[in-house]
Design a protein around this motif. Structure first.
Motif, PDB file in Angstrom:
ATOM      1  N   LEU A 246      -8.286   5.544  -0.221  1.00 41.88           N
ATOM      2  CA  LEU A 246      -7.580   4.312   0.133  1.00 41.88           C
ATOM      3  C   LEU A 246      -8.502   3.102   0.046  1.00 41.88           C
ATOM      4  O   LEU A 246      -8.122   2.052  -0.487  1.00 41.88           O
TER       5      LEU A 246
ATOM      6  N   HIS B 254      -3.718   6.960  -3.649  1.00 41.19           N
ATOM      7  CA  HIS B 254      -3.426   5.719  -2.933  1.00 41.19           C
ATOM      8  C   HIS B 254      -3.270   4.574  -3.935  1.00 41.19           C
ATOM      9  O   HIS B 254      -4.083   4.432  -4.852  1.00 41.19           O
TER      10      HIS B 254
ATOM     11  N   THR C 139       0.782   5.663  -0.269  1.00 42.60           N
ATOM     12  CA  THR C 139       0.022   6.918  -0.308  1.00 42.60           C
ATOM     13  C   THR C 139       0.957   8.043  -0.756  1.00 42.60           C
ATOM     14  O   THR C 139       2.046   8.206  -0.219  1.00 42.60           O
TER      15      THR C 139
ATOM     16  N   THR D 163       0.873  -1.182   0.000  1.00 41.42           N
ATOM     17  CA  THR D 163       0.000   0.000   0.000  1.00 41.42           C
ATOM     18  C   THR D 163       0.901   1.220   0.000  1.00 41.42           C
ATOM     19  O   THR D 163       1.893   1.270   0.706  1.00 41.42           O
TER      20      THR D 163
END
Length: 241
Positions: free
Chosen positions: A184, A150, A136, A134
């Motif tokens: 997200l 995201h 950002t 993940t």
């Protein structure tokens, strides 16, 4: 009528199973043309050319049997007050980039399985779904979290079960995918769905549809031979109503 094998990993050859429909009324909407042709089997694509006072269309079937039935059944057919002409489309010279068939999409795979095996003839189960990464990234300095980009990546392992009466056959596939979204949760959700879809496609690519005739179809797995060729082995079947 001879049987046929339908791939579950790629679309048909660009020149295979194509019909041209001439004499279509300018008042006939494309949806009506698609519905008429789809009565004979699932379409890979339909392209309608509108010239104001007339229309003509070209379509490709996944199945040669459906293609031949369409040619036979629609001979002299009257659509919206006009007698249409349905003929086999002449093969065209392919560019190098067109010679290799496109991979099958998850939408078209589902269409084929539902059509030839029936909705009750197959199912899938997620065996494993794992987040890989993940990330950002702010879209501009001092951006808030909801104003950032995201990216998420997932891997999936999925089993497809093909059912015929009291017997069944399971095939396992794996897939990965990444997705970028402003939110997200949206990135996570989309990456999960794409990874699962890719795993389903991977599992289905190990199989083919074998149509014995216009009424009966079965799924067979394909196993590589020593010389790299592929051999079909029957593993499950289902009569199509």
């Amino acid at each position: 009528m001879a049987g046929e094998v339908i791939s579950l990993s790629q679309e048909p050859n660009r020149n295979a199973n194509r019909v041209q429909v001439h004499g279509i009324s300018p008042n006939t909407p494309p949806q009506r043309i698609r519905k008429l042709l789809s009565n004979y089997g699932p379409l890979n694509y339909l392209c309608v050319h509108d010239y104001g006072d007339r229309q003509w269309a070209i379509a490709q079937f996944f199945s040669r049997i459906d293609f031949e039935q369409c040619l036979y059944q629609l001979a002299g057919f009257i659509l919206d007050g006009r007698r249409i002409i349905v003929v086999k489309s002449a093969p065209r010279e392919l560019q190098e980039a067109e010679e290799k068939p496109k991979p099958l999409s998850i939408t078209k795979l589902t269409l084929l399985l539902n059509r030839f095996l029936g909705v009750a003839g197959w199912s899938n189960e997620i065996l494993e779904l794992r987040r890989l990464t993940t990330c950002t990234k702010a879209l501009y300095p001092d951006a808030r979290l909801e104003e950032s980009s995201h990216t998420a990546a997932y891997s999936a392992r999925v089993s497809i079960r093909f059912v015929c009466g009291a017997t069944s056959h399971d095939v396992v596939g794996e897939g990965q995918a990444a997705a970028a979204e402003r939110g997200l949760s949206d990135a996570l959700s989309r990456a999960q769905k794409l990874a699962v879809s890719n795993a389903i496609l991977d599992a289905a690519a190990q199989m083919v549809i074998v149509r014995l005739d216009s009424e009966r179809a079965m799924v067979c797995n394909i196993e590589p031979l020593d010389d790299g060729a592929k051999e079909s082995v029957s593993c499950a079947g289902r009569v199509v109503d």
